[in-house]
Write an enzyme that holds these catalytic residues in place. Structure first.
Site, PDB file in Angstrom:
ATOM      1  N   ASN A  62       0.830  -1.207   0.000  1.00 30.68           N
ATOM      2  CA  ASN A  62       0.000   0.000   0.000  1.00 30.68           C
ATOM      3  C   ASN A  62       0.868   1.263   0.000  1.00 30.68           C
ATOM      4  OD1 ASN A  62      -2.372   1.698   0.131  1.00 30.68           O
ATOM      5  ND2 ASN A  62      -3.446  -0.121   0.873  1.00 30.68           N
ATOM      6  N   ARG A  63       0.260   2.409   0.315  1.00 28.45           N
ATOM      7  CA  ARG A  63       0.898   3.690   0.015  1.00 28.45           C
ATOM      8  C   ARG A  63       1.626   4.317   1.193  1.00 28.45           C
ATOM      9  NH1 ARG A  63      -3.460   2.887  -2.812  1.00 28.45           N
ATOM     10  NH2 ARG A  63      -3.392   3.286  -5.056  1.00 28.45           N
ATOM     11  N   HIS A 121       3.267  -0.012  -2.853  1.00 27.01           N
ATOM     12  CA  HIS A 121       3.643  -1.431  -2.932  1.00 27.01           C
ATOM     13  C   HIS A 121       5.153  -1.667  -3.041  1.00 27.01           C
ATOM     14  CE1 HIS A 121      -0.501  -2.373  -2.917  1.00 27.01           C
ATOM     15  NE2 HIS A 121      -0.755  -2.451  -4.203  1.00 27.01           N
ATOM     16  N   HIS A 129      -1.462 -10.268  -2.942  1.00 29.70           N
ATOM     17  CA  HIS A 129      -2.251  -9.462  -3.874  1.00 29.70           C
ATOM     18  C   HIS A 129      -2.991 -10.308  -4.914  1.00 29.70           C
ATOM     19  CE1 HIS A 129      -3.479  -5.850  -5.949  1.00 29.70           C
ATOM     20  NE2 HIS A 129      -2.690  -5.077  -5.250  1.00 29.70           N
ATOM     21  N   TYR A 156      -5.852 -11.630  -7.123  1.00 32.96           N
ATOM     22  CA  TYR A 156      -7.165 -11.188  -7.601  1.00 32.96           C
ATOM     23  C   TYR A 156      -8.000 -12.448  -7.753  1.00 32.96           C
ATOM     24  CZ  TYR A 156      -5.225  -6.659  -9.224  1.00 32.96           C
ATOM     25  OH  TYR A 156      -4.648  -5.427  -9.318  1.00 32.96           O
ATOM     26  N   GLU A 160      -6.472  -7.621   0.536  1.00 28.89           N
ATOM     27  CA  GLU A 160      -5.068  -7.471   0.924  1.00 28.89           C
ATOM     28  C   GLU A 160      -5.013  -7.204   2.422  1.00 28.89           C
ATOM     29  OE1 GLU A 160      -3.407  -4.424  -1.872  1.00 28.89           O
ATOM     30  OE2 GLU A 160      -5.296  -4.803  -2.875  1.00 28.89           O
ATOM     31  N   GLN A 190      -7.300  -4.261   2.751  1.00 23.86           N
ATOM     32  CA  GLN A 190      -7.606  -3.418   1.597  1.00 23.86           C
ATOM     33  C   GLN A 190      -8.508  -4.235   0.683  1.00 23.86           C
ATOM     34  OE1 GLN A 190      -6.199  -0.236   1.190  1.00 23.86           O
ATOM     35  NE2 GLN A 190      -6.675   0.284  -0.918  1.00 23.86           N
ATOM     36  N   ASP A 213     -11.484   0.699  -3.089  1.00 26.79           N
ATOM     37  CA  ASP A 213     -10.025   0.562  -3.039  1.00 26.79           C
ATOM     38  C   ASP A 213      -9.588   1.204  -1.729  1.00 26.79           C
ATOM     39  OD1 ASP A 213      -7.368   0.178  -3.544  1.00 26.79           O
ATOM     40  OD2 ASP A 213      -7.287   1.378  -5.385  1.00 26.79           O
TER      41      ASP A 213
HETATM   42  C1  GLA Z   1      -3.905  -1.862  -4.504  1.00 26.40           C
HETATM   43  C2  GLA Z   1      -4.025  -0.414  -4.560  1.00 26.40           C
HETATM   44  C3  GLA Z   1      -4.755  -0.084  -5.792  1.00 26.40           C
HETATM   45  C4  GLA Z   1      -4.032  -0.605  -6.989  1.00 26.40           C
HETATM   46  C5  GLA Z   1      -3.892  -2.037  -6.903  1.00 26.40           C
HETATM   47  C6  GLA Z   1      -3.081  -2.556  -8.061  1.00 26.40           C
HETATM   48  O1  GLA Z   1      -5.124  -2.431  -4.273  1.00 26.40           O
HETATM   49  O2  GLA Z   1      -4.670   0.136  -3.450  1.00 26.40           O
HETATM   50  O3  GLA Z   1      -4.910   1.282  -5.898  1.00 26.40           O
HETATM   51  O4  GLA Z   1      -2.761  -0.067  -7.032  1.00 26.40           O
HETATM   52  O5  GLA Z   1      -3.271  -2.353  -5.677  1.00 26.40           O
HETATM   53  O6  GLA Z   1      -3.427  -1.969  -9.251  1.00 26.40           O
END
Ligand code: GLA
Length: 354
Positions: free
Chosen positions: A83-84, A109, A180, A182, A319, A291, A252
């Site tokens: 994450n950020r 990430h 991560h 999907y 996540e 997340q 998100d």
């Molecule tokens: C996470 C982020 C999203 C995006 C995905 C990958 O979930 O929060 O904004 O970057 O990864 O695309």
């Protein structure tokens, strides 16, 4: 301090130093992992009639992940900090560190070459489990400390995929590891996940600013589209006019799991049900947050392993993690690992059908 140039792995290197390993159960369940990014490349699991289908989006081989035109972290272990981190900077023990700003003004990430894009060592592997390790060097992607990290994937007779992370460091550093994958419980590439019903064990979430950095507030989900305390189709409220949904282009966001924010016991995070196939995914974690991302950045341009395209909202991620931007948010549970400590985290993805 500046970010040293990092080099990723070429497709040629990947071809020689990576391989696939498959965990198997006699009931047919299988999980395949590559040591490139510790990526889960496929998860075969049964629907209510016993039909096996691959429910994880992705590609076949490491070389295909490297060659792909977009890299949305399919199946990877994300780190050193998932994450950020706002503006790609944080201060620790009086020292300010500068990280790559690879997501607008922010760091995402782990940077340009995060743990999802490096080759891990396979320390042991059997039909039940695989143990992978990686050593991130001091100042790799701008983070302090040599970090020894491991992830173990274990497949149980109860169709649980157990993910165990561990890490140690020789300098204090932020660490936030996550998985991560999907998921599309109808099978990868089989349309959107908007009909999947989701329950999140969270009364609050962390609202964000326009760069998806938490504002610091832990906001109640009550009477908002973010309320998944009872099962609800992902698509039910996703197009509702709502500031937070607009900022995320859908879901998100980080949900605050219902337990003490500093609690470390394994608790239920989420249950997802696909009414079409009956498949159920139940996620438990020792982490304080999750997340929930609804594949808002998938656009239908990527083609997956079986030749199907991945449509907008063609997969969802859960996540499990500490809250985004924790290194800059002293009110959030700490993500700092110090020398002498061991980072430990567990998430269980359990598969069933009804
Ligand atoms: C996470 C982020 C999203 C995006 C995905 C990958 O979930 O929060 O904004 O970057 O990864 O695309």
């Amino acid at each position: 301090m500046t970010v040293p140039a990092s080099t990723g792995v070429t497709a040629e290197e990947a071809a020689t130093s990576t391989r696939l390993h498959t965990l198997k159960k006699s009931n047919g369940m299988e999980v395949t992992v590559t040591n490139y990014g510790a990526i889960i490349t496929s998860i075969l699991t049964a629907d209510r009639d016993g039909n096996l289908e691959d429910v994880a989006l992705g590609h076949r081989t490491a070389a295909e992940y490297i060659a792909a035109s977009e890299k949305p972290y399919f199946g990877a272990v994300v780190g050193r900090f998932g994450n950020r981190i706002a503006e790609g900077t944080f201060t620790l023990d009086g020292e300010t560190y500068t990280l790559a700003t690879n997501n607008g003004d922010n760091h995402l990430h782990g940077g340009n070459v995060g743990f999802d894009k490096v080759i891990w060592d396979v320390k042991s592997v059997s039909d039940q489990s695989i143990h992978l390790t990686y050593v991130a060097k001091d100042m790799e992607e701008g983070y302090p400390g040599n970090l020894r990290v491991s992830v173990t994937y274990t497949l149980t007779d109860e169709n649980q995929l157990i993910v165990d992370y561990a890490a140690t460091t020789d300098k204090a550093t932020p660490v936030n590891l996550t998985q991560h994958t999907y998921f599309n419980l109808a099978g990868e590439g089989n349309g959107t996940v908007l009909d999947h019903e989701v329950m999140l064990n969270a009364d609050r979430f962390t609202p964000v600013d326009s760069g998806l950095i938490p504002t610091g507030e832990l906001r109640s989900v009550k009477d908002t589209p973010f309320d998944f305390t009872s099962p609800k189709a992902i698509g039910r409220d996703i197009e509702t006019e709502n500031e937070q949904l607009a900022l995320g282009k859908g879901y998100d966001h980080n949900w605050v799991l219902n337990k003490g924010v500093n609690a470390t016991e394994l608790t239920l995070a989420a249950v997802v049900y696909d009414p079409a196939t009956g498949r159920v995914l139940t996620v438990s974690t020792t982490e304080p947050g999750v997340q929930f991302y609804t594949g808002n950045f998938l656009t239908g341009t990527l083609t997956g392993k079986s030749g199907k395209t991945y449509s907008h909202r063609g997969g969802f991620c859960l996540e499990t993690q500490h809250f985004p931007d924790s290194p800059n948010q002293p009110e959030f549970p700490s993500t700092i690992l110090s020398p002498g400590e061991t980072y430990e985290s567990q998430t269980i993805f359990a598969f069933s059908a009804r």
